[in-house]
Write an enzyme that holds these catalytic residues in place. Structure first.
Site, PDB file in Angstrom:
ATOM      1  N   ASP A   1       9.405  -8.240   8.954  1.00  0.00           N
ATOM      2  CA  ASP A   1      10.239  -7.084   8.587  1.00  0.00           C
ATOM      3  C   ASP A   1      10.442  -6.165   9.783  1.00  0.00           C
ATOM      4  O   ASP A   1      10.288  -4.946   9.685  1.00  0.00           O
ATOM      5  CB  ASP A   1       9.618  -6.321   7.418  1.00  0.00           C
ATOM      6  CG  ASP A   1      10.626  -5.411   6.717  1.00  0.00           C
ATOM      7  OD1 ASP A   1      11.837  -5.616   6.901  1.00  0.00           O
ATOM      8  OD2 ASP A   1      10.197  -4.494   5.983  1.00  0.00           O
TER       9      ASP A   1
ATOM     10  N   GLY B   1       6.202   9.495   4.432  1.00  0.00           N
ATOM     11  CA  GLY B   1       7.233   8.470   4.316  1.00  0.00           C
ATOM     12  C   GLY B   1       7.088   7.679   3.044  1.00  0.00           C
ATOM     13  O   GLY B   1       6.057   7.708   2.367  1.00  0.00           O
TER      14      GLY B   1
ATOM     15  N   VAL C   1       3.551   6.337   2.717  1.00  0.00           N
ATOM     16  CA  VAL C   1       2.716   6.596   3.890  1.00  0.00           C
ATOM     17  C   VAL C   1       2.236   8.039   3.837  1.00  0.00           C
ATOM     18  O   VAL C   1       3.043   8.967   3.672  1.00  0.00           O
ATOM     19  CB  VAL C   1       3.479   6.330   5.198  1.00  0.00           C
ATOM     20  CG1 VAL C   1       2.580   6.610   6.400  1.00  0.00           C
ATOM     21  CG2 VAL C   1       3.990   4.901   5.243  1.00  0.00           C
TER      22      VAL C   1
ATOM     23  N   GLY D   1       5.448   0.771  -0.142  1.00  0.00           N
ATOM     24  CA  GLY D   1       4.523   1.819  -0.540  1.00  0.00           C
ATOM     25  C   GLY D   1       4.858   3.150   0.111  1.00  0.00           C
ATOM     26  O   GLY D   1       5.910   3.314   0.736  1.00  0.00           O
TER      27      GLY D   1
ATOM     28  N   GLY E   1       8.715   3.799   1.235  1.00  0.00           N
ATOM     29  CA  GLY E   1       9.543   2.605   1.387  1.00  0.00           C
ATOM     30  C   GLY E   1       9.372   1.676   0.215  1.00  0.00           C
ATOM     31  O   GLY E   1       8.778   2.025  -0.812  1.00  0.00           O
TER      32      GLY E   1
ATOM     33  N   LYS F   1      -1.021   3.604   4.395  1.00  0.00           N
ATOM     34  CA  LYS F   1       0.087   3.086   3.588  1.00  0.00           C
ATOM     35  C   LYS F   1      -0.500   2.657   2.258  1.00  0.00           C
ATOM     36  O   LYS F   1      -1.297   1.713   2.181  1.00  0.00           O
ATOM     37  CB  LYS F   1       0.785   1.918   4.280  1.00  0.00           C
ATOM     38  CG  LYS F   1       1.837   1.250   3.389  1.00  0.00           C
ATOM     39  CD  LYS F   1       2.890   0.501   4.174  1.00  0.00           C
ATOM     40  CE  LYS F   1       3.941   1.452   4.707  1.00  0.00           C
ATOM     41  NZ  LYS F   1       5.110   0.757   5.276  1.00  0.00           N
TER      42      LYS F   1
END
Length: 660
Positions: free
Chosen positions: A136, A21, A28, A26, A23, A42
């Protein structure tokens, strides 16, 4: 910073597996520990990792995050600081995120949605009791321990607790904002900070999304337009059980004090769940084009004014009075909400009209006419017609042959835009023909433009304008964030560098004389300028008219040899806006719409070496590479009409010394 690669070591205890992942904070990755466990890491982005103060905060938060052990929270196992690399190592949750599930399943049955939200609130209640706020909450940060089709109670895990605290301090010092626009609590927009009630609000947005298949304020406009609706608009009602809507309404309250705590919300939802058993999911609805506005809160320092003064400030705009609300500067930590007055709000015309209608002059006049002879009657009628006809727009226009015209040119704006207006009144049509000319200097300008066309006098309704030469529509404050009466949004305007374009409008107003004509044209110009230069306006709407400057931002330290991360930050009347950068180099993807509007895109951006050969600029002028070690260096830039820009000083070090 060297990018992570499969098989590469992370600290002394882990080795990178696959990237799963990415974002804003950072990337993942899966990592394998020395004892064979599969975990997730992360890895924070370089712009966070190269800030020494953030590294210090990262280490300081370590004990708090490692101590956040709860069955509904993804457990943090380790925190790695290795040279320029910062990583948070946590349990690997294999069932995917709630975002994946929402995309696949669509709106959920109310009972399922409520049970998921209750488990999220359980996690929040535990974290809040330990003094940790998430900041968040969104479906991407809620994970499932197994696929949705195999779900069981207790499968929900909330991730990324504390990461906003780790990277958020620097962001809050500059923009006051951290989070995801679709899920931002209103106090984060209006006051620049949020606490546990903000997590409750964001979870309310998430619950709404699980039920409806979309967030409450999704719709047209920029990210900030979406975020600002949390402050300015009411969440659209969805067809769910009244009791369920009641708790949703509480969770989405604009006032943080009116929301339940996370623990109270979890308890309420669990009591509600049995009554929802068997209810079917609702159909996914389309996002509305417009939203119902509410009073928008602004920030006031508690104790700065008496209650009577605050009440007077709040009441003045509603009464149509031009109250002078003090400039409070940046708010302190203890704040209260006051209504933010709408710009250009005027008292209704009906009151003045009623006063005129109530005046009994016609009776006296009638008595005089009846007492006079036929000649006096005719004279009086003629005089009455001449005197009374200018008082209403429905009366006869200025006598034929008395054309009126006026011209006005505004000072050039920082983007190089010059606006000229000319107006001609044609008595035969009873309308003013308005021509608006937009001219550009060094850079091409395009996009949407604001033009305010008021009524002829205070209290008159906004005229029904007919435009030629462009696409025009009413300015919608819920989308643009610019709240002004009689505003028009002109779209598709393209002005070549050194050139100009014209748009024309037919306006059904009939000025009585030259003074009225000049005053009307000036009022529209001043209202347009005031709206576009209002420091209270947020967002990126109308950038050609609103952009005041551009700041060149750099990390405090860079490593040679490597491309420099350069961020061009727009500066509005209210200050720098790091939430919506104009441009980031090295670039990836399409340039921002703002950049295209104010300088025609990347062709209007150029960087230059500001430290005597320590930097290399590629042939495009868009990518800058550090070549030599130096304690102090700068980057020069030009962005359309903004020239002679320069970054703050930064240092260049070698890769070998980057961990010092």
């Amino acid at each position: 910073m060297q990018l992570a690669q499969t098989g590469q070591a992370l600290g002394a205890s882990y080795r990178f597996g696959e990237r799963v992942g990415s974002g804003a904070v950072g990337e993942v990755w899966t990592v394998t520990s020395t004892d064979g466990r599969t975990l997730a890491a992360k890895v924070l982005r370089p712009e966070h990792a190269d800030d020494p103060s953030l590294v210090e905060r990262f280490v300081r938060e370590r004990s708090v995050l490692l101590g956040l052990q709860d069955s509904h929270i993804v457990t943090v196992r380790d925190m790695v600081v290795e040279g320029e690399r910062l990583a948070i190592v946590m349990d690997y949750i294999a069932g995917g995120s709630l975002r994946d599930m929402v995309k696949e399943a669509g709106p959920l049955a109310p009972e399922d949605a409520v049970n998921i939200a209750a488990e999220i609130f359980d996690a929040l209640a535990f974290a809040h009791s330990r003094g940790v706020t998430h900041r968040d909450i969104k479906p991407d940060n809620v994970l499932l321990t197994r696929p949705w089709s195999e779900r069981e109670t207790g499968d929900i895990r909330v991730s990324d607790f504390g990461i906003s605290d780790v990277v958020g301090e620097k962001i809050r010092q500059t923009t006051g904002l951290i989070g995801t626009p679709q899920y931002m609590p209103p106090e984060l927009i209006s006051q620049g900070r949020s606490g546990p009630p903000g997590d409750v609000y964001s979870t309310g947005v998430l619950l709404y999304e699980l039920l409806a298949g979309r967030t409450p304020f999704a719709g047209p406009g920029t990210d900030f337009s979406v975020a600002y609706r949390h402050v300015s608009a009411r969440p659209p009602r969805i067809p769910v059980d009244d009791a369920l809507w009641g708790i949703l309404d509480q969770l989405l309250s604009k006032d943080p004090a009116s929301r339940p705590t996370a623990r109270e919300a979890a308890s309420t939802l669990r009591r509600l769940a049995p009554g929802l058993a068997g209810s079917s999911p609702i159909a996914r609805g389309e996002a509305p084009e417009d939203f119902d506005d509410v009073e928008r809160p602004a920030t006031v320092v508690r104790g700065a004014f008496t209650d009577d003064e605050l009440a007077a400030f709040a009441a003045a705009p509603a009464a149509g009075v031009d109250a002078v609300v003090p400039d409070l500067g940046q708010a302190g930590s203890a704040t209260i909400a006051r209504p933010m007055p709408r710009r250009e709000m005027r008292p209704p015309a009906e009151e003045s009209k009623k006063e005129k209608d109530a005046t009994p002059f016609w009776r006296t006049r009638k008595a005089l006419l009846l007492a006079g002879g036929a000649v006096l009657l005719i004279v009086a009628m003629v005089v009455g017609f001449v005197l009374l006809s200018p008082t209403t727009q429905q009366a006869a226009p200025t006598p034929p042959g008395q054309q009126l015209s006026a011209q006005l040119q505004d000072p050039a704006l920082p983007t190089g835009l010059t606006i000229s207006r000319s107006a001609t009144y044609e008595p035969s049509s009873g309308q003013v023909r308005l021509t608006v000319s937009y001219a550009a200097q060094k850079a091409p300008l395009s996009g949407e433009f604001l033009e305010v066309i008021p009524g002829l006098a205070d209290g008159e309704a906004c005229p029904a304008v007919t435009w030629d030469g462009g696409t025009a529509g009413r300015n919608q404050a819920s989308i643009t964030g610019v709240d002004v009466a009689c505003g028009w949004k002109l779209s598709g305007v393209e002005i070549p560098a050194g050139g100009s374009v014209q748009l024309t409008a037919k306006v059904p107003v009939a000025p009585a004389d030259q003074k009225a004509m000049d005053s009307w044209l000036r009022a529209g110009s001043e209202a347009t300028a005031a709206a576009t230069q209002d420091p209270a306006v947020k967002g990126t709407a109308y950038p050609v008219q609103r952009l005041k400057g551009v700041e060149v931002r750099m990390p405090a330290r860079v490593v040679t040899p490597s491309p420099l991360k350069i961020t061009l930050v727009p500066v509005w009347a209210g200050g720098a806006d790091e939430l919506n950068p104009l441009y980031v180099s090295p670039a990836s993807g399409k340039p921002s719409q703002m950049l295209a509007s104010v300088t025609g895109g990347e062709k209007g951006v150029r960087f230059a070496d500001g430290c005597g050969g320590a930097l290399a600029v590629d042939s495009s002028g868009l990518t800058v590479t550090a070549l030599q070690i130096t304690p102090q260096c700068t980057v020069r830039a030009s962005v359309g009409n903004f020239t002679e820009l320069q970054s703050p000083p930064f240092g260049i070090t070698s890769r070998e010394n980057s961990g010092d």
